[in-house]
Design a protein around this motif. Structure first.
Motif, PDB file in Angstrom:
ATOM      1  N   LYS A 430       0.825  -1.215   0.000  1.00  0.00           N
ATOM      2  CA  LYS A 430       0.000   0.000   0.000  1.00  0.00           C
ATOM      3  C   LYS A 430       0.858   1.263   0.000  1.00  0.00           C
ATOM      4  CE  LYS A 430      -3.672   2.270   2.673  1.00  0.00           C
ATOM      5  NZ  LYS A 430      -4.522   2.167   3.894  1.00  0.00           N
ATOM      6  N   ARG A 431       1.963   1.240   0.752  1.00  0.00           N
ATOM      7  CA  ARG A 431       2.828   2.417   0.838  1.00  0.00           C
ATOM      8  C   ARG A 431       3.782   2.520  -0.343  1.00  0.00           C
ATOM      9  NH1 ARG A 431       6.409   2.217   4.707  1.00  0.00           N
ATOM     10  NH2 ARG A 431       6.014   0.132   5.543  1.00  0.00           N
ATOM     11  N   GLY A 432       4.285   1.353  -0.810  1.00  0.00           N
ATOM     12  CA  GLY A 432       5.359   1.365  -1.792  1.00  0.00           C
ATOM     13  C   GLY A 432       4.947   1.528  -3.240  1.00  0.00           C
ATOM     14  N   ILE A 433       3.861   0.880  -3.651  1.00  0.00           N
ATOM     15  CA  ILE A 433       3.470   0.882  -5.067  1.00  0.00           C
ATOM     16  C   ILE A 433       3.154   2.287  -5.596  1.00  0.00           C
ATOM     17  CG2 ILE A 433       1.674   0.139  -6.677  1.00  0.00           C
ATOM     18  CD1 ILE A 433       3.869  -1.935  -6.187  1.00  0.00           C
ATOM     19  N   PRO A 434       2.409   3.127  -4.876  1.00  0.00           N
ATOM     20  CA  PRO A 434       2.186   4.490  -5.394  1.00  0.00           C
ATOM     21  C   PRO A 434       3.480   5.270  -5.599  1.00  0.00           C
ATOM     22  CG  PRO A 434       0.618   4.001  -3.650  1.00  0.00           C
ATOM     23  CD  PRO A 434       1.615   2.888  -3.635  1.00  0.00           C
ATOM     24  N   ILE A 435       4.460   5.053  -4.707  1.00  0.00           N
ATOM     25  CA  ILE A 435       5.749   5.735  -4.867  1.00  0.00           C
ATOM     26  C   ILE A 435       6.458   5.231  -6.114  1.00  0.00           C
ATOM     27  CG2 ILE A 435       8.010   6.155  -3.823  1.00  0.00           C
ATOM     28  CD1 ILE A 435       6.684   5.821  -1.073  1.00  0.00           C
ATOM     29  N   VAL A 436       6.429   3.914  -6.336  1.00  0.00           N
ATOM     30  CA  VAL A 436       7.056   3.328  -7.527  1.00  0.00           C
ATOM     31  C   VAL A 436       6.436   3.907  -8.794  1.00  0.00           C
ATOM     32  CG1 VAL A 436       7.359   1.196  -8.868  1.00  0.00           C
ATOM     33  CG2 VAL A 436       7.741   1.171  -6.393  1.00  0.00           C
ATOM     34  N   LEU A 437       5.121   3.907  -8.871  1.00  0.00           N
ATOM     35  CA  LEU A 437       4.427   4.380 -10.072  1.00  0.00           C
ATOM     36  C   LEU A 437       4.640   5.874 -10.304  1.00  0.00           C
ATOM     37  CD1 LEU A 437       1.141   2.352  -9.613  1.00  0.00           C
ATOM     38  CD2 LEU A 437       2.841   1.995 -11.400  1.00  0.00           C
ATOM     39  N   ASN A 438       4.586   6.647  -9.243  1.00  0.00           N
ATOM     40  CA  ASN A 438       4.795   8.090  -9.391  1.00  0.00           C
ATOM     41  C   ASN A 438       6.229   8.417  -9.797  1.00  0.00           C
ATOM     42  OD1 ASN A 438       2.154   8.802  -8.729  1.00  0.00           O
ATOM     43  ND2 ASN A 438       2.592   8.827  -6.533  1.00  0.00           N
ATOM     44  N   THR A 439       7.181   7.624  -9.311  1.00  0.00           N
ATOM     45  CA  THR A 439       8.581   7.831  -9.688  1.00  0.00           C
ATOM     46  C   THR A 439       8.820   7.482 -11.148  1.00  0.00           C
ATOM     47  OG1 THR A 439       9.274   7.332  -7.401  1.00  0.00           O
ATOM     48  CG2 THR A 439      10.974   7.259  -9.107  1.00  0.00           C
ATOM     49  N   ILE A 440       8.218   6.380 -11.606  1.00  0.00           N
ATOM     50  CA  ILE A 440       8.319   6.012 -13.016  1.00  0.00           C
ATOM     51  C   ILE A 440       7.738   7.116 -13.893  1.00  0.00           C
ATOM     52  CG2 ILE A 440       7.469   4.418 -14.790  1.00  0.00           C
ATOM     53  CD1 ILE A 440       7.619   2.190 -12.680  1.00  0.00           C
ATOM     54  N   GLU A 441       6.577   7.610 -13.522  1.00  0.00           N
ATOM     55  CA  GLU A 441       5.932   8.671 -14.290  1.00  0.00           C
ATOM     56  C   GLU A 441       6.800   9.935 -14.324  1.00  0.00           C
ATOM     57  OE1 GLU A 441       1.464  10.619 -14.643  1.00  0.00           O
ATOM     58  OE2 GLU A 441       2.231  10.032 -12.666  1.00  0.00           O
ATOM     59  N   LYS A 442       7.477  10.214 -13.220  1.00  0.00           N
ATOM     60  CA  LYS A 442       8.321  11.402 -13.129  1.00  0.00           C
ATOM     61  C   LYS A 442       9.459  11.368 -14.137  1.00  0.00           C
ATOM     62  CE  LYS A 442      11.374  13.785  -9.840  1.00  0.00           C
ATOM     63  NZ  LYS A 442      11.916  13.771  -8.438  1.00  0.00           N
ATOM     64  N   TYR A 443      10.050  10.183 -14.346  1.00  0.00           N
ATOM     65  CA  TYR A 443      11.219  10.074 -15.217  1.00  0.00           C
ATOM     66  C   TYR A 443      10.891   9.524 -16.596  1.00  0.00           C
ATOM     67  CZ  TYR A 443      14.048  11.110 -11.127  1.00  0.00           C
ATOM     68  OH  TYR A 443      14.592  11.719 -10.032  1.00  0.00           O
TER      69      TYR A 443
END
Length: 446
Positions: A430-443
């Protein structure tokens, strides 16, 4: 969350806050049962789990205490969200049951433990495996089974030994298990690749490779593929088996997480083989513990003598103690109980991961989350600053495997992110996946 899990989380939080410290007695069983309004048995279950995790210990007639330096040794570990691991979480290891099997194995096989034994493996284990493997729709004679010291050893030997089809190239899916890639590189073996994406494999392209590629064998992970999580359907498996016979190409089927299969109709590729072309490999590392180092290999008769010759002069024989313990674990029924428990755990995690990732939409980001297995996958269609994604996530205490190592040199690309759920609970997902997806989108450069 179950009540005993709430107790475990409470104690870990109190440790992190510094409220529970080394040499200070933890709350009594009775006090905890009153605090959480539960039975004494529930508290005992929580404390037993914490003991198995080497967090606390019990002192007779005194109570429970925190192990020395636990907070310092584990605070950083607990903060890491590990989506990279390809091994089971230590919390799932069946320590006590397997310890009993190891002790029993010493009693039964004490005369052979310290001597050389048959390179094929312990005869009693081989017979037990022949019966056990029928649960996976694997029907074979004991004479066709070899015990190896891990699936990696089997892959190394198969890659280097000559095959009766007198062909030289090894065909691997792209991407694939990085241990196979490394074995091919270190042994300087000629290898070819064929793309296997989230939607599977192009059978026409595969047939073309079989026909013209001088293929010794095709290495494949038909179900719960590493790293995409994809599984072949029945038609694909039937087609691959027929092509193998038609073009005299062997298949090495790495069924690494067969134990997590929940679809009883999803049979292995081996079950479709009518021409003795499929070599079946099954490890017990993913369901039990990686340190066991025991795998079962089913070989066509034509390959047996050559394989045994290579194996004998690699390690003489696989460890008898581990083999004996696995035999007892299988025969006792403990393996089936543990397998059901693990299958439910991974199914629940995959379902939670799917619910979490489904809320995110982006036209250039696709994902595959299977119903079970170890791995799911995020695929990015576009120009991506891959290394920056990995390093940025590391700064956020999130670990991801760099999937570049899953490709042959000429096939490397920056499109795939493997998500392993073996060491992450629902809270970390729950905590990690949104960070992963948002980071991918950022770069991601559109």
């Amino acid at each position: 969350m179950l009540r005993y899990e709430e107790i475990i989380e409470y104690i870990k939080n109190e440790i992190s806050k510094g409220n529970f410290t080394y040499k200070k007695r933890l709350p009594s069983i009775r006090d905890m049962s009153q605090l959480f309004n539960c039975s004494i048995g529930t508290v005992l279950k929580a404390y037993d789990k914490l003991e198995k995790e080497h967090i606390i210990y019990s002192s007779p007639k005194s109570g429970y205490y925190l192990l020395e330096d636990f907070r310092e040794n584990t605070s950083s570990e607990n903060s890491i969200i590990d989506f990279s691991s390809g091994v089971p979480d230590v919390e799932t290891f069946p320590y006590k049951d397997f310890q009993h099997c190891l002790n029993k194995s010493i009693e039964l096989y004490k005369e052979t433990l310290f001597n050389y034994s048959d390179p094929r493996g312990l005869n009693s284990l081989i017979r037990a495996l022949a019966k056990h493997l029928q649960q996976y729709q694997i029907f074979t004679k004991p004479d066709n089974i070899v015990i190896t010291s891990s699936s990696q050893q089997a892959l190394n030997i198969l890659s280097t030994m000559p095959f009766p089809n007198n062909k030289s190239n090894i065909l691997v899916e792209q991407p694939t298990y990085y241990g196979m890639i490394k074995s091919l590189e270190l042994n300087n073996i000629s290898a070819l690749g064929i793309e296997r994406g989230l939607d599977g494999i192009n059978l026409d392209a595969l047939e073309n490779m079989f026909k013209y590629g001088n293929i010794k064998f095709f290495y494949t992970i038909p179900r719960f593929h590493n790293p995409t999580g994809n599984s072949y359907n029945r038609q694909e498996k039937e087609s691959i088996a027929k092509m193998a016979e038609k073009y005299n190409v062997y298949i090495v089927e790495d069924d690494i997480v067969a134990d997590l299969e929940i679809n009883k109709k999803n049979d292995p590729l081996f079950s479709y083989d009518t021409s003795q072309k499929v070599i079946y490999l099954k490890s017990y590392s993913k369901i039990l513990m990686p340190g066991l180092r025991v795998a079962a290999l089913i070989l066509p008769k034509l390959l047996m003598n050559t394989f045994l010759d290579y194996k004998k002069w690699t390690d003489m024989n696989s460890p008898t103690l581990s083999q004996g313990a696995l035999e007892i674990y299988l025969k006792s029924g403990m393996f089936d109980i543990h397998r059901k428990k693990m299958s439910k755990l991974y199914c629940d995690r995959m379902l939670y991961l799917k619910d979490t990732i489904s809320s995110f939409t982006h036209p250039n980001i696709k994902w595959n989350v299977p119903k079970s297995g170890y791995f799911s996958c995020i695929y990015v269609d576009g120009n991506l600053q891959y290394d920056k994604v990995i390093s940025s996530l590391q700064n956020d205490n999130i670990e991801l495997l760099n999937t570049n190592m899953c490709f042959l040199k000429e096939y490397k690309n920056d499109h795939y992110f493997r998500i392993s759920i073996s060491k992450v609970n629902e809270d970390k997902i729950k905590r990690g996946i949104p960070i992963v997806l948002n980071t991918i989108e950022k770069y991601l450069k559109l």
